[in-house]
Design a protein around this motif. Structure first.
Motif, PDB file in Angstrom:
ATOM      1  N   PHE A 158     -94.412  -5.564 -26.023  1.00  0.00           N
ATOM      2  CA  PHE A 158     -93.073  -5.289 -25.506  1.00  0.00           C
ATOM      3  C   PHE A 158     -92.995  -3.830 -25.052  1.00  0.00           C
ATOM      4  O   PHE A 158     -92.404  -2.990 -25.738  1.00  0.00           O
ATOM      5  N   PRO A 159     -93.592  -3.499 -23.908  1.00  0.00           N
ATOM      6  CA  PRO A 159     -93.625  -2.101 -23.462  1.00  0.00           C
ATOM      7  C   PRO A 159     -92.300  -1.599 -22.899  1.00  0.00           C
ATOM      8  O   PRO A 159     -92.101  -0.394 -22.771  1.00  0.00           O
ATOM      9  N   GLN A 160     -91.375  -2.519 -22.568  1.00  0.00           N
ATOM     10  CA  GLN A 160     -90.138  -2.095 -21.929  1.00  0.00           C
ATOM     11  C   GLN A 160     -89.231  -1.367 -22.930  1.00  0.00           C
ATOM     12  O   GLN A 160     -89.085  -1.777 -24.081  1.00  0.00           O
ATOM     13  N   LYS A 161     -88.603  -0.301 -22.463  1.00  0.00           N
ATOM     14  CA  LYS A 161     -87.652   0.438 -23.278  1.00  0.00           C
ATOM     15  C   LYS A 161     -86.253  -0.144 -23.067  1.00  0.00           C
ATOM     16  O   LYS A 161     -85.958  -0.730 -22.025  1.00  0.00           O
ATOM     17  N   LYS A 162     -85.358   0.044 -24.019  1.00  0.00           N
ATOM     18  CA  LYS A 162     -83.992  -0.458 -23.887  1.00  0.00           C
ATOM     19  C   LYS A 162     -83.051   0.409 -24.701  1.00  0.00           C
ATOM     20  O   LYS A 162     -83.477   1.189 -25.563  1.00  0.00           O
ATOM     21  N   ASN A 163     -81.765   0.254 -24.429  1.00  0.00           N
ATOM     22  CA  ASN A 163     -80.770   0.962 -25.230  1.00  0.00           C
ATOM     23  C   ASN A 163     -80.669   0.310 -26.606  1.00  0.00           C
ATOM     24  O   ASN A 163     -80.727  -0.910 -26.737  1.00  0.00           O
ATOM     25  N   ILE A 164     -80.503   1.134 -27.625  1.00  0.00           N
ATOM     26  CA  ILE A 164     -80.470   0.607 -28.989  1.00  0.00           C
ATOM     27  C   ILE A 164     -79.247   1.130 -29.729  1.00  0.00           C
ATOM     28  O   ILE A 164     -78.674   2.152 -29.376  1.00  0.00           O
ATOM     29  N   ASP A 165     -78.839   0.378 -30.742  1.00  0.00           N
ATOM     30  CA  ASP A 165     -77.781   0.807 -31.650  1.00  0.00           C
ATOM     31  C   ASP A 165     -78.456   1.559 -32.794  1.00  0.00           C
ATOM     32  O   ASP A 165     -79.066   0.942 -33.682  1.00  0.00           O
ATOM     33  N   LYS A 166     -78.373   2.871 -32.781  1.00  0.00           N
ATOM     34  CA  LYS A 166     -79.098   3.679 -33.765  1.00  0.00           C
ATOM     35  C   LYS A 166     -78.612   3.433 -35.191  1.00  0.00           C
ATOM     36  O   LYS A 166     -79.399   3.477 -36.138  1.00  0.00           O
ATOM     37  N   LYS A 256     -72.012  -9.623 -35.261  1.00  0.00           N
ATOM     38  CA  LYS A 256     -70.896  -8.986 -34.571  1.00  0.00           C
ATOM     39  C   LYS A 256     -71.372  -8.142 -33.384  1.00  0.00           C
ATOM     40  O   LYS A 256     -70.574  -7.488 -32.723  1.00  0.00           O
ATOM     41  N   MET A 257     -72.685  -8.163 -33.140  1.00  0.00           N
ATOM     42  CA  MET A 257     -73.260  -7.335 -32.086  1.00  0.00           C
ATOM     43  C   MET A 257     -73.705  -8.199 -30.908  1.00  0.00           C
ATOM     44  O   MET A 257     -73.900  -9.418 -31.046  1.00  0.00           O
ATOM     45  N   ASN A 258     -73.883  -7.563 -29.782  1.00  0.00           N
ATOM     46  CA  ASN A 258     -74.432  -8.228 -28.607  1.00  0.00           C
ATOM     47  C   ASN A 258     -75.947  -8.084 -28.650  1.00  0.00           C
ATOM     48  O   ASN A 258     -76.510  -7.059 -28.244  1.00  0.00           O
ATOM     49  N   VAL A 259     -76.627  -9.105 -29.175  1.00  0.00           N
ATOM     50  CA  VAL A 259     -78.074  -9.026 -29.359  1.00  0.00           C
ATOM     51  C   VAL A 259     -78.769  -9.987 -28.418  1.00  0.00           C
ATOM     52  O   VAL A 259     -78.194 -10.978 -27.951  1.00  0.00           O
ATOM     53  N   THR A 260     -80.040  -9.697 -28.120  1.00  0.00           N
ATOM     54  CA  THR A 260     -80.839 -10.593 -27.288  1.00  0.00           C
ATOM     55  C   THR A 260     -81.282 -11.797 -28.105  1.00  0.00           C
ATOM     56  O   THR A 260     -81.165 -11.808 -29.344  1.00  0.00           O
ATOM     57  N   GLN A 261     -81.810 -12.787 -27.418  1.00  0.00           N
ATOM     58  CA  GLN A 261     -82.261 -13.998 -28.111  1.00  0.00           C
ATOM     59  C   GLN A 261     -83.380 -13.687 -29.101  1.00  0.00           C
ATOM     60  O   GLN A 261     -83.385 -14.191 -30.221  1.00  0.00           O
ATOM     61  N   ALA A 313     -88.350  -7.156 -36.730  1.00  0.00           N
ATOM     62  CA  ALA A 313     -86.926  -6.912 -36.492  1.00  0.00           C
ATOM     63  C   ALA A 313     -86.668  -5.438 -36.188  1.00  0.00           C
ATOM     64  O   ALA A 313     -85.920  -5.102 -35.262  1.00  0.00           O
ATOM     65  N   LEU A 314     -87.296  -4.553 -36.958  1.00  0.00           N
ATOM     66  CA  LEU A 314     -87.102  -3.127 -36.720  1.00  0.00           C
ATOM     67  C   LEU A 314     -87.609  -2.735 -35.334  1.00  0.00           C
ATOM     68  O   LEU A 314     -86.962  -1.969 -34.609  1.00  0.00           O
ATOM     69  N   HIS A 315     -88.757  -3.273 -34.948  1.00  0.00           N
ATOM     70  CA  HIS A 315     -89.310  -2.943 -33.634  1.00  0.00           C
ATOM     71  C   HIS A 315     -88.378  -3.406 -32.508  1.00  0.00           C
ATOM     72  O   HIS A 315     -88.171  -2.693 -31.531  1.00  0.00           O
ATOM     73  N   ARG A 316     -87.832  -4.598 -32.649  1.00  0.00           N
ATOM     74  CA  ARG A 316     -86.971  -5.138 -31.598  1.00  0.00           C
ATOM     75  C   ARG A 316     -85.639  -4.401 -31.491  1.00  0.00           C
ATOM     76  O   ARG A 316     -84.954  -4.489 -30.475  1.00  0.00           O
ATOM     77  N   PHE A 317     -85.266  -3.655 -32.540  1.00  0.00           N
ATOM     78  CA  PHE A 317     -84.043  -2.858 -32.487  1.00  0.00           C
ATOM     79  C   PHE A 317     -84.351  -1.360 -32.384  1.00  0.00           C
ATOM     80  O   PHE A 317     -83.475  -0.529 -32.574  1.00  0.00           O
ATOM     81  N   SER A 318     -85.623  -1.029 -32.087  1.00  0.00           N
ATOM     82  CA  SER A 318     -86.016   0.366 -31.998  1.00  0.00           C
ATOM     83  C   SER A 318     -86.438   0.790 -30.600  1.00  0.00           C
ATOM     84  O   SER A 318     -86.337   1.951 -30.243  1.00  0.00           O
ATOM     85  N   LYS A 319     -86.981  -0.138 -29.804  1.00  0.00           N
ATOM     86  CA  LYS A 319     -87.503   0.235 -28.488  1.00  0.00           C
ATOM     87  C   LYS A 319     -87.073  -0.779 -27.444  1.00  0.00           C
ATOM     88  O   LYS A 319     -86.861  -1.930 -27.754  1.00  0.00           O
TER      89      LYS A 319
END
Length: 319
Positions: A158-166, A256-261, A313-319
């Protein structure tokens, strides 16, 4: 490797090979003379002299097998990593960040091998059992090495970067820290054989949430919770409830968040796995005296997969 390590511990096979030979140790004894030499070496150490004087050569072969297999797989893991790494490095197919991560992985793997031998050495002196502190270091480093290996793989997948909820990322980070602390205490329980006492649930003993030996065994008091069998098991039980609660909080907050699949699947898998692991923990408490290898290894593997999903899970909410 984790399965064989658990079996090695639960069958008390870890002290059967009392020397370390990186190359020649890859091949086990191949004839009666070599087996007798290995057995004679084992007889020079406390485990045989204090616990296993009744052992026959066949008994020795049984425990030797698991320790040899554990070390053999460790060597294979090293080759599986190093040879492809060298190939891709020479072919110039690795980026500079990936090279740095791979070198760190190599260092972690080497350190893990050192910790394994450092742990074994603690059981070759007076007390025929390894230090539970060294066992915890060996096990925890193995889990962390795997988690970082998985993290490096996820970086490539998953090389793509994205905005995250810190804030949410930090919540998962804290959950990961709690899980690692629980894994350390699981190693303490294994190292002290603390799982073979207080085999009741949800209470430690019939009618008691905390058995009296939790707080009267050691002086000073804090040693009960790092060296006492009852105290260590009590902390492991309490941490289990805390980890479960924390993962439920993570799950409820994610809803309660807008998360990806894929983020949603990671959190749901985390919730399912903590339920499975909690159940395995309860069954281990209740049945470990009847089937120690089965439930001890199953519980350890459950922790391994729980760490895997938490890392994902941490990786998917980190990058």
């Amino acid at each position: 490797m984790v399965v064989i390590g658990g079996i090695t511990r639960l069958t008390h096979s870890g002290l059967s090979i009392s020397n370390y030979k990186l190359i020649s140790g890859t091949i086990p004894p191949m004839n009666d003379v070599e087996w007798q030499e290995a057995f004679n070496l084992y007889k020079q150490y406390p485990e045989y002299q204090k616990l296993n004087t009744h052992f026959s050569l066949q008994d020795f072969k049984d425990i030797y097998f698991w320790e040899w297999l554990h070390r053999f797989i460790g060597r294979i893991i090293g080759l599986v990593f190093f040879i492809p790494f060298l190939y891709f490095l020479l072919k110039k197919q690795l980026t500079t960040p990936t090279i740095k991560k791979s070198l760190l992985l190599m260092a972690l793997g080497a350190f893990q091998g050192f910790l394994g031998w450092y742990m074994v050495k603690s059981g070759l002196v007076d007390n025929p059992d390894v230090s539970h502190y060294r066992l915890a270091a060996h096990l925890t480093t193995a889990f962390i090495t795997f988690a970082y290996t998985f993290w490096v793989a996820l970086d490539l997948m998953f090389p793509q970067k994205k905005n995250i909820d810190k804030g949410f990322r930090n919540l998962i980070r804290f959950g990961l820290a709690l899980l690692i602390l629980q894994i350390i205490y699981g190693a303490f329980v294994a190292g002290l054989d603390a799982g073979f006492i207080h085999n009741h649930w949800p209470l430690m003993s019939e009618g008691k949430f905390m058995h009296k030996t939790v707080y009267i065994e050691q002086n000073p008091l804090y040693k009960n919770f790092i060296e006492g069998k009852s105290g260590v098991q009590f902390v492991h039980r309490i941490l289990a409830y805390i980890v479960v609660l924390f993962i439920i909080i993570i799950w409820k907050k994610s809803r309660k968040m807008n998360v990806t699949q894929i983020q949603s699947k990671g959190i749901k898998a985390l919730l399912v796995m903590i339920g499975v692991q909690f159940l395995l923990g309860v069954l281990t408490i209740l049945l470990i005296n009847k089937m120690p290898v089965l439930f001890g290894v199953a519980h350890q593997i459950g922790a391994f997969f729980l760490l895997t999903i938490m890392t994902f899970a941490l990786h998917r909410f980190s990058k």
